[in-house]
Scaffold this active site. Structure first.
Site, PDB file in Angstrom:
ATOM      1  N   ASP A 185      23.746  48.408 -32.254  1.00  0.00           N
ATOM      2  CA  ASP A 185      23.801  47.731 -33.555  1.00  0.00           C
ATOM      3  C   ASP A 185      25.194  47.799 -34.161  1.00  0.00           C
ATOM      4  O   ASP A 185      25.934  48.742 -33.920  1.00  0.00           O
ATOM      5  CB  ASP A 185      22.770  48.374 -34.496  1.00  0.00           C
TER       6      ASP A 185
ATOM      7  N   HIS B 245      29.605  40.102 -31.143  1.00  0.00           N
ATOM      8  CA  HIS B 245      28.683  40.107 -29.997  1.00  0.00           C
ATOM      9  C   HIS B 245      29.476  40.040 -28.683  1.00  0.00           C
ATOM     10  O   HIS B 245      29.147  40.713 -27.712  1.00  0.00           O
ATOM     11  CB  HIS B 245      27.710  38.929 -30.076  1.00  0.00           C
TER      12      HIS B 245
ATOM     13  N   LEU C 144      22.095  53.258 -10.594  1.00  0.00           N
ATOM     14  CA  LEU C 144      21.612  53.207 -11.982  1.00  0.00           C
ATOM     15  C   LEU C 144      20.580  52.094 -12.172  1.00  0.00           C
ATOM     16  O   LEU C 144      20.767  50.969 -11.721  1.00  0.00           O
ATOM     17  CB  LEU C 144      22.804  52.947 -12.919  1.00  0.00           C
TER      18      LEU C 144
HETATM   19  C1  IPE Z   1      18.140  46.031 -33.612  1.00  0.00           C
HETATM   20  O1  IPE Z   1      19.190  45.649 -34.448  1.00  0.00           O
HETATM   21  C2  IPE Z   1      18.019  45.095 -32.461  1.00  0.00           C
HETATM   22  C3  IPE Z   1      19.102  45.117 -31.495  1.00  0.00           C
HETATM   23  C4  IPE Z   1      20.092  45.953 -31.472  1.00  0.00           C
HETATM   24  C5  IPE Z   1      18.990  44.142 -30.452  1.00  0.00           C
HETATM   25  P1  IPE Z   1      18.935  44.766 -35.747  1.00  0.00           P
HETATM   26  O2  IPE Z   1      20.240  44.645 -36.441  1.00  0.00           O
HETATM   27  O3  IPE Z   1      18.259  43.503 -35.395  1.00  0.00           O
HETATM   28  O4  IPE Z   1      17.915  45.670 -36.562  1.00  0.00           O
HETATM   29  P2  IPE Z   1      17.574  45.679 -38.103  1.00  0.00           P
HETATM   30  O5  IPE Z   1      17.243  44.280 -38.463  1.00  0.00           O
HETATM   31  O6  IPE Z   1      18.789  46.154 -38.804  1.00  0.00           O
HETATM   32  O7  IPE Z   1      16.443  46.636 -38.243  1.00  0.00           O
HETATM   33  C1  IPE Z   2      23.423  44.106 -32.966  1.00  0.00           C
HETATM   34  O1  IPE Z   2      24.407  43.818 -33.900  1.00  0.00           O
HETATM   35  C2  IPE Z   2      23.269  43.001 -31.944  1.00  0.00           C
HETATM   36  C3  IPE Z   2      22.010  42.244 -32.048  1.00  0.00           C
HETATM   37  C4  IPE Z   2      21.035  42.520 -32.859  1.00  0.00           C
HETATM   38  C5  IPE Z   2      21.878  41.107 -31.168  1.00  0.00           C
HETATM   39  P1  IPE Z   2      24.062  43.053 -35.232  1.00  0.00           P
HETATM   40  O2  IPE Z   2      24.234  41.588 -35.001  1.00  0.00           O
HETATM   41  O3  IPE Z   2      22.736  43.449 -35.753  1.00  0.00           O
HETATM   42  O4  IPE Z   2      25.209  43.565 -36.193  1.00  0.00           O
HETATM   43  P2  IPE Z   2      25.048  44.013 -37.712  1.00  0.00           P
HETATM   44  O5  IPE Z   2      23.987  45.060 -37.759  1.00  0.00           O
HETATM   45  O6  IPE Z   2      24.696  42.808 -38.497  1.00  0.00           O
HETATM   46  O7  IPE Z   2      26.409  44.546 -38.043  1.00  0.00           O
HETATM   47 MG    MG Z   3      22.065  44.910 -37.047  1.00  0.00          MG
END
Ligand code: IPE
Ligand code: IPE
Ligand code: MG
Length: 259
Positions: free
Chosen positions: A28, A45, A139
């Site tokens: 995240d 990303h 792995l």
């Molecule tokens: C969790 O991250 C999902 C992934 C890392 C793929 P999110 O950013 O979607 O989670 P929330 O919405 O903060 O809980």
């Molecule tokens: C996690 O990073 C990646 C996915 C959920 C695909 P985020 O896109 O949730 O990044 P933040 O949490 O908004 O910074």
């Molecule tokens: Mg996020």
């Protein structure tokens, strides 16, 4: 004893049995990482893919058996269409580009989640990746895509219900073991450590069943910044913890003394 980063990076200093065998990561913070640099979220990303590469390499070096990465949750469809499309394209691109390299490194790739919502192009890439790497012995890399912990549990329940309906099983015969056998990654070692980057302290519907006894590690580091040193810190923290599985600390010490 205190375990330093240095000791983890020099894995021979720590007995292999002390290391986690299965690590899962909620990757995240990509969006915030990009926004802090005044760039679009998508840039985060893309950078996140480099962090995935580093993590895979790190786990291979440490001899970790399974690495499970949360790439796209069943709730991430709620994001703006643009971002969802870019994430899908990125996934397709990475699958096309990286699979050969993973195969060369003896990595076995496994995509977990409900793939029925993905495009045909993506699904055929997934099939090809499974086929190419299916016999590899290094792995085990699990990528969770359109994955949700509740979906996983529901899916297992559905499969058992079908067996009951077909008269192959009675409801009374359903056990934790039979549920576990229908869950994603049931053929792999149990999850030991779940890491979440990005500063939030929640599981966001990731591995609910599998994380029952996993150690949880939360870090403020945003995913694109999660490098080898950051991963080593998470492992060091895991190694220093005492896992009691419902027993007392004394019982665990005794067990360790006997082995
Ligand atoms: C969790 O991250 C999902 C992934 C890392 C793929 P999110 O950013 O979607 O989670 P929330 O919405 O903060 O809980
Ligand atoms: C996690 O990073 C990646 C996915 C959920 C695909 P985020 O896109 O949730 O990044 P933040 O949490 O908004 O910074
Ligand atoms: Mg996020």
């Amino acid at each position: 004893m205190e375990y330093s980063k240095f000791m983890v990076l020099n894995a021979d200093k720590i007995p292999q049995q002390c290391l986690p065998k299965h690590v899962a990561i909620i990757m995240d913070g990509n969006g915030r990482w990009a926004q802090a640099k005044n760039r679009p979220r998508v840039y985060g990303h893309k950078k996140g893919v480099d962090a995935v590469r580093q993590s895979v390499q790190f786990c291979t070096q440490l001899g970790i058996q399974s690495l499970t990465l949360f790439a796209f949750s069943s709730e991430n469809w709620r994001r703006p269409e643009d971002e969802v499309n870019t994430l899908m394209e990125l996934f397709l691109f990475v699958l096309s580009k990286e699979v050969k390299k993973l195969h060369k490194n003896n990595v076995k790739l496994n995509i977990i989640g409900d793939l029925s919502r993905f495009s045909d192009a993506l699904r055929s890439k997934v099939d090809a990746a499974h086929e190419l790497t299916g016999h590899n012995t290094g792995l085990q890399l699990n990528i969770a895509a359109n994955y949700g912990g509740r979906w996983d549990i529901t899916n297992a329940a559905k499969q058992l219900a079908e067996q009951v309906a077909a008269g192959q099983l009675t409801a009374a015969q359903i056990t934790e073991q039979s549920m576990a056998e229908h869950m994603s990654m049931h053929d792999q070692v149990e999850l030991d450590l779940m890491i979440r980057t990005g500063g939030d302290i929640r599981i966001s519907n990731f591995l609910l069943w599998q994380a029952a006894y996993a150690e949880l590690y939360f870090t403020d580091t945003l995913w694109p910044d999660f490098n080898e040193a950051a991963f080593a810190e998470a492992i060091a923290c895991y190694v220093a913890r005492e896992r009691r599985f419902g027993c007392t600390g004394e019982q665990i010490k005794q067990l360790l003394a006997e082995t």
